[in-house]
Design an enzyme around this catalytic site. Sequence first.
Site, PDB file in Angstrom:
ATOM      1  N   ALA A 230      33.890  24.310  21.947  1.00  0.00           N
ATOM      2  CA  ALA A 230      34.066  25.061  20.706  1.00  0.00           C
ATOM      3  C   ALA A 230      32.784  25.782  20.320  1.00  0.00           C
ATOM      4  CB  ALA A 230      34.496  24.130  19.580  1.00  0.00           C
ATOM      5  N   ASP A 231      32.906  27.078  20.018  1.00  0.00           N
ATOM      6  CA  ASP A 231      31.760  27.807  19.476  1.00  0.00           C
ATOM      7  C   ASP A 231      31.912  27.882  17.955  1.00  0.00           C
ATOM      8  OD1 ASP A 231      33.645  29.828  18.929  1.00  0.00           O
ATOM      9  OD2 ASP A 231      33.059  31.035  20.662  1.00  0.00           O
ATOM     10  N   SER A 232      31.046  28.605  17.290  1.00  0.00           N
ATOM     11  CA  SER A 232      31.070  28.624  15.825  1.00  0.00           C
ATOM     12  C   SER A 232      32.366  29.227  15.276  1.00  0.00           C
ATOM     13  CB  SER A 232      29.851  29.368  15.267  1.00  0.00           C
ATOM     14  OG  SER A 232      29.810  30.688  15.763  1.00  0.00           O
TER      15      SER A 232
END
Length: 84
Positions: free
Chosen positions: A32-34
Amino acid sequence: MFEKVRDIIVDTLSCEMEDVTMEADLAEDLGADSLDAVELNIALEEQLGLSIADDDRPNMKTVGDIVRYLEALEANKESNNSAI
Protein backbone atom coordinates in the site's frame (compact mmCIF):
# COMPACT_ATOMS: atom_id res chain seq x y z
CA MET A 1 -13.75 -7.52 13.22
CA PHE A 2 -10.62 -9.02 11.64
CA GLU A 3 -12.63 -10.77 8.93
CA LYS A 4 -14.48 -7.57 8.00
CA VAL A 5 -11.26 -5.57 7.88
CA ARG A 6 -9.48 -8.32 5.91
CA ASP A 7 -12.24 -8.38 3.29
CA ILE A 8 -12.14 -4.59 2.91
CA ILE A 9 -8.34 -4.66 2.58
CA VAL A 10 -8.46 -7.41 -0.04
CA ASP A 11 -11.05 -5.48 -2.07
CA THR A 12 -9.34 -2.11 -1.71
CA LEU A 13 -5.69 -3.13 -2.15
CA SER A 14 -6.33 -6.04 -4.55
CA CYS A 15 -4.09 -8.30 -2.49
CA GLU A 16 -4.42 -11.98 -1.62
CA MET A 17 -6.57 -12.90 1.37
CA GLU A 18 -3.87 -15.17 2.84
CA ASP A 19 -1.42 -12.23 2.85
CA VAL A 20 -3.69 -10.23 5.17
CA THR A 21 -2.74 -11.23 8.72
CA MET A 22 -2.80 -9.27 11.96
CA GLU A 23 0.98 -8.80 11.65
CA ALA A 24 0.95 -7.71 7.98
CA ASP A 25 2.40 -4.25 7.40
CA LEU A 26 0.24 -2.26 4.98
CA ALA A 27 3.18 -0.78 3.07
CA GLU A 28 5.85 -3.47 3.31
CA ASP A 29 3.76 -6.64 3.15
CA LEU A 30 0.66 -5.52 1.25
CA GLY A 31 2.23 -2.91 -1.04
CA ALA A 32 0.00 0.00 0.00
CA ASP A 33 1.22 3.48 -0.88
CA SER A 34 -0.14 6.72 0.59
CA LEU A 35 -3.03 6.90 -1.91
CA ASP A 36 -3.95 3.28 -1.12
CA ALA A 37 -3.95 4.14 2.59
CA VAL A 38 -6.40 7.02 2.01
CA GLU A 39 -8.66 4.80 -0.12
CA LEU A 40 -8.53 2.09 2.55
CA ASN A 41 -9.49 4.54 5.30
CA ILE A 42 -12.44 5.77 3.23
CA ALA A 43 -13.58 2.21 2.52
CA LEU A 44 -13.29 1.24 6.20
CA GLU A 45 -15.29 4.27 7.32
CA GLU A 46 -18.02 3.77 4.71
CA GLN A 47 -18.42 0.03 5.13
CA LEU A 48 -18.15 -0.09 8.93
CA GLY A 49 -19.95 3.16 9.71
CA LEU A 50 -17.10 4.40 11.91
CA SER A 51 -15.04 7.56 11.70
CA ILE A 52 -11.24 7.34 11.85
CA ALA A 53 -9.60 10.46 13.29
CA ASP A 54 -7.04 12.07 10.97
CA ASP A 55 -4.50 12.19 13.81
CA ASP A 56 -4.79 8.42 14.34
CA ARG A 57 -4.25 7.36 10.73
CA PRO A 58 -0.43 7.56 10.73
CA ASN A 59 -0.34 5.16 13.72
CA MET A 60 -2.08 2.39 11.77
CA LYS A 61 0.77 0.60 10.08
CA THR A 62 -0.33 -3.02 10.38
CA VAL A 63 -3.63 -4.83 9.93
CA GLY A 64 -3.59 -5.50 13.67
CA ASP A 65 -3.27 -1.76 14.39
CA ILE A 66 -6.39 -1.13 12.30
CA VAL A 67 -8.38 -3.97 13.88
CA ARG A 68 -7.51 -2.93 17.45
CA TYR A 69 -8.30 0.72 16.71
CA LEU A 70 -11.67 -0.13 15.15
CA GLU A 71 -12.57 -2.53 17.98
CA ALA A 72 -11.84 0.23 20.51
CA LEU A 73 -13.90 2.72 18.47
CA GLU A 74 -16.79 0.28 18.25
CA ALA A 75 -16.66 -0.49 21.99
CA ASN A 76 -16.57 3.23 22.80
CA LYS A 77 -19.50 3.86 20.45
CA GLU A 78 -21.52 1.07 22.10
CA SER A 79 -20.77 2.30 25.62
CA ASN A 80 -21.80 5.82 24.63
CA ASN A 81 -25.05 4.53 23.12
CA SER A 82 -25.88 2.53 26.24
CA ALA A 83 -25.40 5.64 28.37
CA ILE A 84 -28.17 7.45 26.49
